[in-house]
Design a protein around this motif. Sequence first.
Motif, PDB file in Angstrom:
ATOM      1  N   PHE A 188      43.485  35.923  31.605  1.00  0.00           N
ATOM      2  CA  PHE A 188      44.569  35.693  32.475  1.00  0.00           C
ATOM      3  C   PHE A 188      44.617  36.845  33.340  1.00  0.00           C
ATOM      4  N   LEU A 189      45.454  36.359  34.564  1.00  0.00           N
ATOM      5  CA  LEU A 189      45.559  37.357  35.640  1.00  0.00           C
ATOM      6  C   LEU A 189      46.720  38.509  35.163  1.00  0.00           C
ATOM      7  N   PHE A 190      47.692  38.024  34.360  1.00  0.00           N
ATOM      8  CA  PHE A 190      48.801  38.703  33.825  1.00  0.00           C
ATOM      9  C   PHE A 190      48.715  38.515  32.545  1.00  0.00           C
ATOM     10  N   ASP A 223      47.854  41.628  47.163  1.00  0.00           N
ATOM     11  CA  ASP A 223      48.058  42.865  46.743  1.00  0.00           C
ATOM     12  C   ASP A 223      48.726  42.913  45.309  1.00  0.00           C
ATOM     13  N   VAL A 224      49.543  41.914  45.142  1.00  0.00           N
ATOM     14  CA  VAL A 224      49.898  41.755  43.873  1.00  0.00           C
ATOM     15  C   VAL A 224      48.829  41.534  42.666  1.00  0.00           C
ATOM     16  N   ALA A 245      44.294  45.707  37.502  1.00  0.00           N
ATOM     17  CA  ALA A 245      44.252  47.128  36.839  1.00  0.00           C
ATOM     18  C   ALA A 245      44.768  46.855  35.548  1.00  0.00           C
ATOM     19  N   HIS A 246      45.859  46.215  35.342  1.00  0.00           N
ATOM     20  CA  HIS A 246      46.404  45.896  33.877  1.00  0.00           C
ATOM     21  C   HIS A 246      45.425  45.106  33.255  1.00  0.00           C
ATOM     22  N   ALA A 247      45.031  44.092  33.721  1.00  0.00           N
ATOM     23  CA  ALA A 247      43.864  43.189  33.293  1.00  0.00           C
ATOM     24  C   ALA A 247      42.728  43.934  32.674  1.00  0.00           C
ATOM     25  N   THR A 248      42.293  44.812  33.439  1.00  0.00           N
ATOM     26  CA  THR A 248      41.114  45.564  33.063  1.00  0.00           C
ATOM     27  C   THR A 248      41.344  46.565  31.757  1.00  0.00           C
ATOM     28  N   ARG A 249      42.839  47.107  31.994  1.00  0.00           N
ATOM     29  CA  ARG A 249      42.885  48.047  30.666  1.00  0.00           C
ATOM     30  C   ARG A 249      43.080  47.351  29.579  1.00  0.00           C
ATOM     31  N   HIS A 250      43.681  45.989  29.577  1.00  0.00           N
ATOM     32  CA  HIS A 250      44.077  45.115  28.520  1.00  0.00           C
ATOM     33  C   HIS A 250      42.701  44.858  27.873  1.00  0.00           C
ATOM     34  N   ALA A 251      41.587  44.491  28.818  1.00  0.00           N
ATOM     35  CA  ALA A 251      40.205  44.202  28.382  1.00  0.00           C
ATOM     36  C   ALA A 251      39.688  45.134  27.611  1.00  0.00           C
ATOM     37  N   GLU A 252      39.844  46.249  28.012  1.00  0.00           N
ATOM     38  CA  GLU A 252      39.088  47.527  27.474  1.00  0.00           C
ATOM     39  C   GLU A 252      39.755  47.843  26.002  1.00  0.00           C
ATOM     40  N   GLY A 277      59.361  45.315  39.560  1.00  0.00           N
ATOM     41  CA  GLY A 277      58.332  46.499  39.407  1.00  0.00           C
ATOM     42  C   GLY A 277      56.854  46.096  39.425  1.00  0.00           C
ATOM     43  N   ASP A 278      55.953  47.079  38.821  1.00  0.00           N
ATOM     44  CA  ASP A 278      54.553  46.775  38.906  1.00  0.00           C
ATOM     45  C   ASP A 278      53.994  46.577  37.418  1.00  0.00           C
TER      46      ASP A 278
END
Length: 404
Positions: free
Chosen positions: A297-299, A275-276, A282-289, A218-219
Amino acid sequence: MITKDLQLKALPKGVHKISIGLRYKSNGDGTGSFQGRYKIGGKLIQMSLGVYPTVRLSEANQAHAENRNNAKMGINPKQQKEETIAANLSSGTTFADILPLAYADIQRGWKNGGKGYGFMTKMDAIVIPAIGTMEISEIRPKHLADMARPLWHDKYPTIDKALLFTGQVLQWAEQNDYEADGGAAQRARKILKKSTYEQENQRSIPFADLPAFYATLGDNPSDLAFRFLILTVVRPGNAAMARYDQLEGDIWHLRPDDMKRRADHWVPLSDAALDVLAKADAHATRHAEITGKEKHFLFPSADSWQTGHVSMNNWTQSMRRANIFGSAHGMRATFKMWAELTTGYDNLLIEEVLHHAVRGAVEQAYIRGHLAELRRPLMQDWADFVTGKTDAKVLSPEDLKRLR
């Protein structure tokens, strides 16, 4: 100018200048020792800064810089070291006494602070019960061989690592003027002879099954990291701990401290890999917020609060859910079989993708990252196969010979 460990390994036997006052005495076999020179009140002081590769170039440079600053203030770094050693000697000289002092220095040379190496676990379970109460000066190869013998053939990887760590402690003690045999662990291996242990290869899946498995991912951050590992063919730890500061456009630059071989590795990123990363960002940005911290980390993973990045254990579970009994590390073998049997790429290029040592140290130092662009078509073809855009056909021996 010598700036990397890789250059040290390639130096011929003799004394070589690193920087002002810092010299490296090469043994000509990839090992050597650092020596620092300092002036105190008009008098030249020379002292050892450790043995390579136990002490890395960056550590020697740091110690040398500190010693130079002390010398400018009139503090004799050699005398200061001798006083520290004397203080340590008065506190006890058994292996167990020396261990925490040695460990504090040894772990500085490990990538990622040595997490996952299991140093203290092996010390507590194997080494301390056997030689912990012995005086450091009394430990001989026979004692280490007796410690290792019960596990030498059945649990070789574990006991071999315990021997390695024990040898590092004894080397540290010898370098710091304790009466210790720094080569005891190496000679213990000669006493034990070759182990009969048979190493099991990391389980891999047939390359024909990989596209279907890849499509099940998944994503979420964990699955995206697994996708990234498959597409870049790195070791699991590199993918799980991938960082923003390693990205250079469409190149992923892994530094020596990140790599098993302690050498730079430039990974050309395919369209699918980019693309990955876009989805992961998007996840990393949300995690930082949410955390109020900068993206690192990228993931990232909110669940792995100790490390901050996704867990490699999740990937095993992903494979089990898909009824695939392989391993994340085994994806490298899957790539190699695909590349060897279905493409005409040169074996040297395939091994470069896997970051295997296929060139001499001097040649590798000069080549640096230029081969990344030569690997780019191979990585794109691999990504097209993994994502189902192209099929793989096993080539005949005649076709492989013609293509290569």
